[in-house]
Design an enzyme around this catalytic site. Sequence first.
Site, PDB file in Angstrom:
ATOM      1  CB  SER A   1       2.567   1.608  -6.414  1.00 32.92           C
ATOM      2  OG  SER A   1       1.463   1.655  -5.548  1.00 32.92           O
TER       3      SER A   1
ATOM      4  CD  GLU B   1      -2.102  -2.212   1.492  1.00 31.93           C
ATOM      5  OE1 GLU B   1      -0.975  -2.598   1.887  1.00 31.93           O
ATOM      6  OE2 GLU B   1      -3.118  -2.946   1.456  1.00 31.93           O
ATOM      7  CB  SER B   2       1.386   4.082  -0.605  1.00 33.43           C
ATOM      8  OG  SER B   2      -0.003   4.189  -0.901  1.00 33.43           O
TER       9      SER B   2
ATOM     10  CB  CYS C   1      -3.491   4.203   0.251  1.00 34.04           C
ATOM     11  SG  CYS C   1      -2.969   2.780  -0.720  1.00 34.04           S
TER      12      CYS C   1
ATOM     13  CG  HIS D   1       0.978   5.474  -4.509  1.00 33.07           C
ATOM     14  ND1 HIS D   1       1.679   4.292  -4.586  1.00 33.07           N
ATOM     15  CD2 HIS D   1       1.824   6.377  -3.950  1.00 33.07           C
ATOM     16  CE1 HIS D   1       2.876   4.461  -4.070  1.00 33.07           C
ATOM     17  NE2 HIS D   1       2.995   5.721  -3.689  1.00 33.07           N
TER      18      HIS D   1
END
Lengths: 360, 360
Positions: free
Chosen positions: A242, A66-67, A81, A256
Amino acid sequence: MEETKHYFEGVEKLVEVWFADPPLNPDDADLRKITKETWDGLLRAVKCEIISFTKNEEVDAYVLSESSMFVSKRRWILKTCGTTTPLNCLKPMMKLAAEMGFVEITDFFYSRKNFARPELQLLPHRLFCEEVKFLDTIFDGGHTYCLGQINKDCWYLYTLSHPERERDDRPLIEIPKVEMKGLSEPDQTIEILMEKLDPRIMKIFTKELCTDGKDATVKSKINEILPDMVIDDFLFEPCGYSMNGINGRGEYMTIHITPEHEFSYVSFESNVSMNNYTDLINRVIQTFLPSKFILTIFANKSSEAYATIRELEYNDYGVQWQRSEMQCCNFPSYNLLFATYTVCRNQGDGEEENGEGMKC
Amino acid sequence: MEETKHYFEGVEKLVEVWFADPPLNPDDADLRKITKETWDGLLRAVKCEIISFTKNEEVDAYVLSESSMFVSKRRWILKTCGTTTPLNCLKPMMKLAAEMGFVEITDFFYSRKNFARPELQLLPHRLFCEEVKFLDTIFDGGHTYCLGQINKDCWYLYTLSHPERERDDRPLIEIPKVEMKGLSEPDQTIEILMEKLDPRIMKIFTKELCTDGKDATVKSKINEILPDMVIDDFLFEPCGYSMNGINGRGEYMTIHITPEHEFSYVSFESNVSMNNYTDLINRVIQTFLPSKFILTIFANKSSEAYATIRELEYNDYGVQWQRSEMQCCNFPSYNLLFATYTVCRNQGDGEEENGEGMKC
């Protein structure tokens, strides 16, 4: 009744920490000495993991599930995120840094846009006041702001870049020593947080249209936004994208993408130094064609971007964009510009109109 | 445990409503036709009453038991402190105005500083979100802001001066027609909200030192702040002071003083038109010597003050004052400057140091 439909919160939580050079052996201390295995352990508390890594002389760049995370000698940036919990690794990370000699923090920023679905977040991230309460257990004298409209489209900031100079009576225009220790280098951060993006462009960031990250990077022309960046990109299954980019001057960019039509969201962030961001902003919004976006620019007084924040205040991005909110904050060592933009209705690109501001 | 000690909330709630000229017989319609008896009735819902009245060709000025009210042809200003409930008279007042032909509101502002003791307030004034909820039952599309630090020293604003121009694609720098209908005249408002004031000066505003309002006005030199104002002043028993000043150009000033040492508070407000407010601000703060103050300046695009907001951004008020916060907001028809200042410690005037920001 809660809907059980698929939903992903693209909005990131962004942590940026600057440490002072250690008093003993400042040249030896380097946050990049923290191993991947140690980061893996730390990031478990955040509920995300490292999926790719690239580096140059200046900065280590991690793509996360996530990111992203960026680590340089004495600066740490964690941007995550979804329903991740980045604040949960803050204390362990600071403990780790302290063991390396980084015992003093010169600047700290925690920021995020309001969530579309705050009720899906995990503790302490469901409400900004909850996050503030958590951060106040770690830091003394954090300052908290809400830019934009309360409870609607807004952007929260918690910072230690104290506006109040309690032990200092020089005019505020000067830089308090205590803040700027080790921060004399120019620093600036631009973020563009985009919503309701062109579905034709979002389609690129799916496995339906592209085979991998590189394919999506080229098809979308992301590689043309800042051409000198070496790119590490990743295309998720079945969709989502990403990328981190780094250059030899220690500058980074990161993008992202949550492409799903119902909650499409794209973030762009960079610390690239420019004396005018107008062209860059135009390239970013032309690449993704959002229906609305938030722009934030931080620049410290050593940065060439510092003065140009003023210029940007007056800039509307062509006829098709109109600024709906604009606020400028003067902090002791930083200026901050916050603005929101919406696409003009008569320039509609097939995307539906923007609805009400989101409740947080 | 709640303390039962005497406490008075000097912080005012400020309502300002601008009506459009009625489509029929615009010259006849005039809010000043509302009689004192009718206002008496309306103000019962606010829990305050009229104690003095003065007028000139342009404006009717009422001193209230808690602060002030100004009525001109199509603008209504109600400013009340303590535990009054000004929002409770908003609907009845609008109904009354509508009966006179004022069926359209061109601008609406509700603003206040955070309360020191919000728990003592009455519904719907205990929390800003409560006030917003109440206002949202009356207006569509109100915009809400928190300037300064959330939950600490901050200033809340609810406005209909919409940043979003939904039926208009001209650049934001121009004035949207819908907003400016009947608002082409220059308009500006300066407020200086002062706390922890010099106890020697506060003493003037007690019956111990002065016999009446006039005595206090002259002793404190309030009459020298804007010398062309005709002053209506009132000294409360045993302490506390209110004044309204009006001049022939339709300009007003109003000062309200809560002198008690434990919670001293003074507010200054005026719509006086100036191309530079620096001297005025200096006169006000030299008159009262606060330890801290909030400055807000609204100016519309027709106002000569509009451009000077920029200049003020860079102005520190002499060596003894330092700006601790500064934010500037661009609304479609107004610019707003918000700043907070504190006295330098080494310039102490016998007042104790400022404590923590107040919780709201």
